[in-house]
Scaffold this motif. Structure first.
Motif, PDB file in Angstrom:
ATOM      1  N   UNK A 156       5.484   1.420   7.990  1.00  0.00           N
ATOM      2  CA  UNK A 156       5.103   3.032   7.422  1.00  0.00           C
ATOM      3  C   UNK A 156       3.989   3.202   6.839  1.00  0.00           C
ATOM      4  N   UNK A 157       3.705   2.302   6.117  1.00  0.00           N
ATOM      5  CA  UNK A 157       2.098   2.499   5.465  1.00  0.00           C
ATOM      6  C   UNK A 157       0.970   3.397   6.726  1.00  0.00           C
ATOM      7  N   UNK A 158       1.184   2.601   8.272  1.00  0.00           N
ATOM      8  CA  UNK A 158       0.414   2.283   9.117  1.00  0.00           C
ATOM      9  C   UNK A 158       0.589   3.134   9.948  1.00  0.00           C
ATOM     10  N   UNK A 159       2.195   3.784   9.775  1.00  0.00           N
ATOM     11  CA  UNK A 159       2.499   5.131  10.651  1.00  0.00           C
ATOM     12  C   UNK A 159       1.805   6.425  10.187  1.00  0.00           C
ATOM     13  N   UNK A 160       1.887   6.377   8.872  1.00  0.00           N
ATOM     14  CA  UNK A 160       1.688   7.818   7.629  1.00  0.00           C
ATOM     15  C   UNK A 160       0.291   7.586   8.222  1.00  0.00           C
ATOM     16  N   UNK A 161      -0.628   6.288   8.246  1.00  0.00           N
ATOM     17  CA  UNK A 161      -2.348   6.617   9.089  1.00  0.00           C
ATOM     18  C   UNK A 161      -2.398   7.135   9.642  1.00  0.00           C
ATOM     19  N   UNK A 162      -1.331   6.949  11.052  1.00  0.00           N
ATOM     20  CA  UNK A 162      -1.743   7.528  12.036  1.00  0.00           C
ATOM     21  C   UNK A 162      -1.453   8.771  12.476  1.00  0.00           C
ATOM     22  N   UNK A 163      -0.632   9.133  11.505  1.00  0.00           N
ATOM     23  CA  UNK A 163      -0.296  10.714  11.964  1.00  0.00           C
ATOM     24  C   UNK A 163      -1.800  11.673  10.852  1.00  0.00           C
ATOM     25  N   UNK A 164      -2.173  11.145  10.143  1.00  0.00           N
ATOM     26  CA  UNK A 164      -2.836  11.393   9.302  1.00  0.00           C
ATOM     27  C   UNK A 164      -4.363  11.666  10.263  1.00  0.00           C
ATOM     28  N   UNK A 165      -4.518  10.826  10.639  1.00  0.00           N
ATOM     29  CA  UNK A 165      -6.025  10.892  11.976  1.00  0.00           C
ATOM     30  C   UNK A 165      -4.989  11.479  12.784  1.00  0.00           C
ATOM     31  N   UNK A 176     -12.240   6.840   9.677  1.00  0.00           N
ATOM     32  CA  UNK A 176     -12.051   5.550   9.719  1.00  0.00           C
ATOM     33  C   UNK A 176     -11.799   5.055   8.453  1.00  0.00           C
ATOM     34  N   UNK A 177     -11.952   6.592   8.026  1.00  0.00           N
ATOM     35  CA  UNK A 177     -11.393   5.757   5.815  1.00  0.00           C
ATOM     36  C   UNK A 177      -9.389   6.339   5.820  1.00  0.00           C
ATOM     37  N   UNK A 178      -9.298   6.795   7.213  1.00  0.00           N
ATOM     38  CA  UNK A 178      -7.550   6.662   7.182  1.00  0.00           C
ATOM     39  C   UNK A 178      -7.412   5.667   8.052  1.00  0.00           C
ATOM     40  N   UNK A 179      -7.954   4.649   8.638  1.00  0.00           N
ATOM     41  CA  UNK A 179      -7.571   3.344   9.547  1.00  0.00           C
ATOM     42  C   UNK A 179      -7.793   2.220   7.541  1.00  0.00           C
TER      43      UNK A 179
END
Length: 174
Positions: free
Chosen positions: A32-41, A57-60
């Motif tokens: 879920x965390x990875x998916x949320x970061x990908x949505x933000x990017x 990169x700060x959201x990776x």
């Protein structure tokens, strides 16, 4: 799923209860965390908000300025994700660049910003530069990229949790 070995299934359920459930929940929270970061990017890219990639990169996960913090207690597993880029780790009152872009900000009085313009036409902040520009009072409207990404993420979150739970239980019960 066809079950012929009920004793084996009972052993797997005991194993899941003893040690596997925490790992299953941790794996789901990480997904879920990875998916949320990908949505933000994706939203940052969609809005064309970045020039250097520093904020992206700060959201990776693992990137410079990335926040990926676990809080595990006996009743819950919490994963905090986001960015603290430019906020100053020791100063919680300072807003970082990602938050300023998301929420907007106002320059209340004119001030000098040292730096230079690169060949691509972008301004590069350089504290030691003798050149720069005068930032005049004005307001900048927040782009709400984070809020938009979270809203989109929440729309599909339950289905993602169910898919990940099915996958994790299938893995554990094999």
């Amino acid at each position: 799923m066809i079950v012929n070995d009920f004793d084996g299934l009972a052993r797997r359920f005991r194993k899941l209860a003893d040690q596997g459930m925490k790992r299953v929940l941790t794996n789901i929270a990480e997904a879920l965390g990875e998916t949320l970061l990908n949505h933000i990017i994706d939203e940052i890219d969609r809005q064309g908000l970045i020039d250097t990639g520093l904020m992206w990169n700060s959201f990776t996960r693992g990137g410079d300025g990335n926040v990926w913090e676990w809080d595990v207690d006996r009743n819950s597993i919490t994963l905090e994700v986001g960015s603290d880029l430019g906020s100053g780790i020791n100063d919680q009152g300072v807003w970082g660049y990602p938050r300023l872009i998301n929420d907007g900000y106002t320059i209340h009085k004119a001030h000098w910003v040292p730096g230079y313009w690169n060949s691509g036409g972008s301004f590069v902040y350089d504290r030691k530069a003798k050149t720069g520009f005068m930032a005049k009072p004005r307001s900048f409207i927040g782009r709400k990229y984070f809020d938009i990404a979270v809203t989109q993420f929440e729309g599909g979150m339950n289905q993602l949790i169910i898919q990940r739970l099915d996958r994790e239980l299938e893995r554990v019960l094999r």
